[in-house]
Design a protein around this motif. Structure first.
Motif, PDB file in Angstrom:
ATOM      1  N   GLY A 165       0.811  -1.205   0.000  1.00 13.24           N
ATOM      2  CA  GLY A 165       0.000   0.000   0.000  1.00 13.24           C
ATOM      3  C   GLY A 165       0.843   1.252   0.000  1.00 13.24           C
ATOM      4  N   GLY A 166       0.393   2.263   0.740  1.00 14.03           N
ATOM      5  CA  GLY A 166       1.103   3.535   0.773  1.00 14.03           C
ATOM      6  C   GLY A 166       2.500   3.445   1.349  1.00 14.03           C
ATOM      7  N   GLY A 167       2.788   2.392   2.106  1.00 14.76           N
ATOM      8  CA  GLY A 167       4.111   2.225   2.700  1.00 14.76           C
ATOM      9  C   GLY A 167       5.077   1.421   1.860  1.00 14.76           C
ATOM     10  N   THR A 168       4.738   1.145   0.614  1.00 14.92           N
ATOM     11  CA  THR A 168       5.574   0.282  -0.230  1.00 14.92           C
ATOM     12  C   THR A 168       7.012   0.768  -0.302  1.00 14.92           C
ATOM     13  OG1 THR A 168       3.672  -0.394  -1.573  1.00 14.92           O
ATOM     14  CG2 THR A 168       5.868  -0.644  -2.555  1.00 14.92           C
ATOM     15  N   GLY A 169       7.212   2.064  -0.469  1.00 17.98           N
ATOM     16  CA  GLY A 169       8.569   2.573  -0.689  1.00 17.98           C
ATOM     17  C   GLY A 169       9.165   3.327   0.474  1.00 17.98           C
ATOM     18  N   THR A 170       8.678   3.086   1.696  1.00 14.96           N
ATOM     19  CA  THR A 170       9.154   3.885   2.829  1.00 14.96           C
ATOM     20  C   THR A 170      10.098   3.104   3.743  1.00 14.96           C
ATOM     21  OG1 THR A 170       7.248   3.324   4.228  1.00 14.96           O
ATOM     22  CG2 THR A 170       7.032   5.240   2.772  1.00 14.96           C
ATOM     23  N   ASN A 171      10.768   3.858   4.613  1.00 15.44           N
ATOM     24  CA  ASN A 171      11.785   3.304   5.512  1.00 15.44           C
ATOM     25  C   ASN A 171      11.571   3.870   6.917  1.00 15.44           C
ATOM     26  OD1 ASN A 171      13.546   2.428   3.065  1.00 15.44           O
ATOM     27  ND2 ASN A 171      13.334   4.638   2.826  1.00 15.44           N
ATOM     28  N   ALA A 172      12.091   3.171   7.914  1.00 11.38           N
ATOM     29  CA  ALA A 172      12.029   3.690   9.283  1.00 11.38           C
ATOM     30  C   ALA A 172      13.256   3.231  10.050  1.00 11.38           C
ATOM     31  CB  ALA A 172      10.759   3.222   9.999  1.00 11.38           C
ATOM     32  N   THR A 223      27.487  -1.491  10.705  1.00  7.62           N
ATOM     33  CA  THR A 223      28.524  -2.416  10.253  1.00  7.62           C
ATOM     34  C   THR A 223      27.966  -3.817  10.039  1.00  7.62           C
ATOM     35  OG1 THR A 223      29.131  -2.748  12.581  1.00  7.62           O
ATOM     36  CG2 THR A 223      30.431  -1.146  11.309  1.00  7.62           C
ATOM     37  N   ASP A 224      26.843  -4.133  10.698  1.00 11.34           N
ATOM     38  CA  ASP A 224      26.175  -5.424  10.491  1.00 11.34           C
ATOM     39  C   ASP A 224      25.147  -5.346   9.366  1.00 11.34           C
ATOM     40  OD1 ASP A 224      27.657  -6.273  12.624  1.00 11.34           O
ATOM     41  OD2 ASP A 224      25.967  -6.490  14.013  1.00 11.34           O
ATOM     42  N   ILE A 225      24.264  -4.382   9.459  1.00 11.82           N
ATOM     43  CA  ILE A 225      23.228  -4.156   8.454  1.00 11.82           C
ATOM     44  C   ILE A 225      23.334  -2.703   8.009  1.00 11.82           C
ATOM     45  CG2 ILE A 225      20.759  -4.215   7.917  1.00 11.82           C
ATOM     46  CD1 ILE A 225      21.845  -6.946   8.618  1.00 11.82           C
ATOM     47  N   PRO A 226      23.752  -2.458   6.774  1.00 13.08           N
ATOM     48  CA  PRO A 226      23.957  -1.069   6.339  1.00 13.08           C
ATOM     49  C   PRO A 226      22.677  -0.250   6.431  1.00 13.08           C
ATOM     50  CG  PRO A 226      24.947  -2.612   4.785  1.00 13.08           C
ATOM     51  CD  PRO A 226      24.114  -3.428   5.729  1.00 13.08           C
ATOM     52  N   SER A 227      22.862   1.040   6.667  1.00  9.37           N
ATOM     53  CA  SER A 227      21.736   1.961   6.652  1.00  9.37           C
ATOM     54  C   SER A 227      21.206   2.105   5.234  1.00  9.37           C
ATOM     55  CB  SER A 227      22.172   3.331   7.185  1.00  9.37           C
ATOM     56  OG  SER A 227      21.171   4.299   6.973  1.00  9.37           O
ATOM     57  N   CYS A 228      19.919   2.418   5.126  1.00  8.12           N
ATOM     58  CA  CYS A 228      19.348   2.655   3.804  1.00  8.12           C
ATOM     59  C   CYS A 228      19.770   4.001   3.238  1.00  8.12           C
ATOM     60  CB  CYS A 228      17.819   2.565   3.856  1.00  8.12           C
ATOM     61  SG  CYS A 228      17.043   3.738   4.982  1.00  8.12           S
ATOM     62  N   HIS A 345      17.513  -2.244   3.706  1.00  8.19           N
ATOM     63  CA  HIS A 345      17.593  -3.603   4.229  1.00  8.19           C
ATOM     64  C   HIS A 345      16.508  -3.874   5.265  1.00  8.19           C
ATOM     65  CE1 HIS A 345      21.469  -4.604   2.341  1.00  8.19           C
ATOM     66  NE2 HIS A 345      21.774  -3.331   2.552  1.00  8.19           N
ATOM     67  N   ALA A 346      16.037  -5.099   5.247  1.00 11.75           N
ATOM     68  CA  ALA A 346      15.048  -5.523   6.233  1.00 11.75           C
ATOM     69  C   ALA A 346      15.679  -5.622   7.616  1.00 11.75           C
ATOM     70  CB  ALA A 346      14.462  -6.872   5.836  1.00 11.75           C
ATOM     71  N   LEU A 347      14.891  -5.346   8.618  1.00 12.79           N
ATOM     72  CA  LEU A 347      15.313  -5.572   9.996  1.00 12.79           C
ATOM     73  C   LEU A 347      15.616  -7.062  10.180  1.00 12.79           C
ATOM     74  CD1 LEU A 347      15.284  -4.217  12.970  1.00 12.79           C
ATOM     75  CD2 LEU A 347      13.081  -5.372  13.164  1.00 12.79           C
ATOM     76  N   PRO A 348      16.759  -7.416  10.772  1.00 13.16           N
ATOM     77  CA  PRO A 348      17.073  -8.835  10.987  1.00 13.16           C
ATOM     78  C   PRO A 348      16.277  -9.397  12.160  1.00 13.16           C
ATOM     79  CG  PRO A 348      18.843  -7.481  11.857  1.00 13.16           C
ATOM     80  CD  PRO A 348      17.872  -6.539  11.195  1.00 13.16           C
TER      81      PRO A 348
END
Length: 362
Positions: A165-172, A223-228, A345-348
């Motif tokens: 939906g409206g959150g398809t392309g968003t990040n947090a 360093t583990d999961i890069p920032s978007c 990247h997805a939250l692990p």
């Protein structure tokens, strides 16, 4: 690990129980419809629409009490001045991307003409968060007809979360996020009421990401999961829609809407100057019919309300469910690559239970 909701990981927030779907569609009559656009040619598109139908049936003829609250106003909501003036929600809501607000507004008016030709008031409520970091939104691929599609798809089924939906392309908090929902059940006055929350998340920095008081963001460094983002970014936006079947008047709904900011703060959002943090609350507890018809006798004698000093558990429900809905938007979202090769990247999520145990949470 497959994507999961927060409670699927054995992690719960707060003291109140969730509804059976743990989402905004637990509120009787509330429906959610979504259109999701993910395209790579001729443009890279990662966008969509989420529609919320407040009451099943004649959706533009059952006006409801409503209220809005703006924590930080770097955002846009069409129809918010009407809600603030009259305390009424006159039809469905739509959440989308910043550059699509005009097309969705046009589509909502057209949908009203198509789906409910007897409706007498055309003031759609459409809000936005910016999805242009991952989507080439300036190409205006989202068109008015998509709003009609989203409304026609509205259902009481569990809401699709994350990249939807409206959150398809968003990040947090520098992870992929998007759409999230949660609910709480409240026993009050010998009856049980439902509070449902839907969020569209696009805000926050990783260092402040918190889960039930645990600094999860610091436990998952870049360093583990890069920032978007190529550089640290702390502002952004979040939309929170609060639905309840508790019979509340507009000033009471305003008080509930304000409490969404506390749920946001619990997750690590602080309403920075560049944020658009907008909260809308509505109640299905009083059906006002076509309240904009000056010749219609309003059912004043049939109005119900809860006492103001009885709102405490409903306020707590808003805080808890807002925090959990934010986390569901993070947990459900999948890694996405978009414009200019940017990757969010997805939250692990497989790390969350261990992090929580190390901080004494079960």
């Amino acid at each position: 690990m497959a994507r999961a909701r927060l409670r699927d990981l054995g992690i719960s927030i707060g003291l109140l129980p969730p509804g059976p779907k743990n989402g905004i569609t637990d509120v009787p009559g509330v429906l959610v419809g979504q259109v999701t656009l993910v395209e790579d040619s001729p443009h890279i598109i990662r966008t969509g629409i989420t529609t919320i139908v407040p009451q099943d049936g004649a959706i533009w003829r059952r006006n409801l009490f409503a209220a809005g609250h703006v924590l930080n106003g770097n955002s846009e909501v069409t129809g918010l001045t009407w809600i603030n003036e009259f305390g009424l929600l006159c039809g469905p809501l739509a959440l989308t991307g910043t550059f699509s607000i005009g097309a969705v507004h046009e589509g909502m008016v057209d949908a009203e003409l198509t789906l409910d030709t007897g409706a007498d008031f055309k003031m759609p409520l459409v809000s936005e968060t910016y999805d242009g970091w991952l989507s080439e939104s300036e190409n205006f691929v989202l068109r008015p007809h998509h709003a009609l599609e989203a409304l026609k798809a509205a259902t009481a089924d569990p809401v699709k979360e994350g990249n939807a939906g409206g959150g398809t392309g968003t990040n947090a908090h520098e992870f992929k996020a998007g759409t999230g929902t949660a609910s709480r059940l409240v026993a009050l006055g010998g009856e049980e009421w439902t509070v449902g929350i839907l969020v569209q998340t696009n805000y926050g920095d990783r260092e402040r990401l918190v889960l039930d008081g645990v600094p999860v963001g610091r436990e998952i460094p870049t360093t583990d999961i890069p920032s978007c983002f190529a550089e640290r970014k702390v502002d952004g936006s979040i939309l929170v829609v609060i639905a309840t079947d508790a019979p509340l008047l507009p000033h009471q709904l305003k008080r509930l809407a304000q409490r969404a900011g506390l749920g946001l703060a619990r997750a690590g959002g602080l309403g920075w100057p560049g944020s658009g943090d907008v909260f809308i609350a509505f109640s299905t507890g009083n059906d006002l019919g076509q309240a904009t018809d000056p010749g219609r006798k309003l059912p004043v004698e049939g109005l119900r309300m809860l006492p103001d000093f009885a709102l405490q558990p409903l306020m707590g429900a808003v805080v808890e469910a807002t925090e959990e809905a934010i986390w569901n938007s993070l947990c459900a979202a999948e890694t996405m690559t978009g414009r200019k090769g940017r990757t969010s990247h997805a939250l692990p999520i497989k790390r969350l239970p261990d992090i929580m145990r190390r901080y004494g949470r079960t």
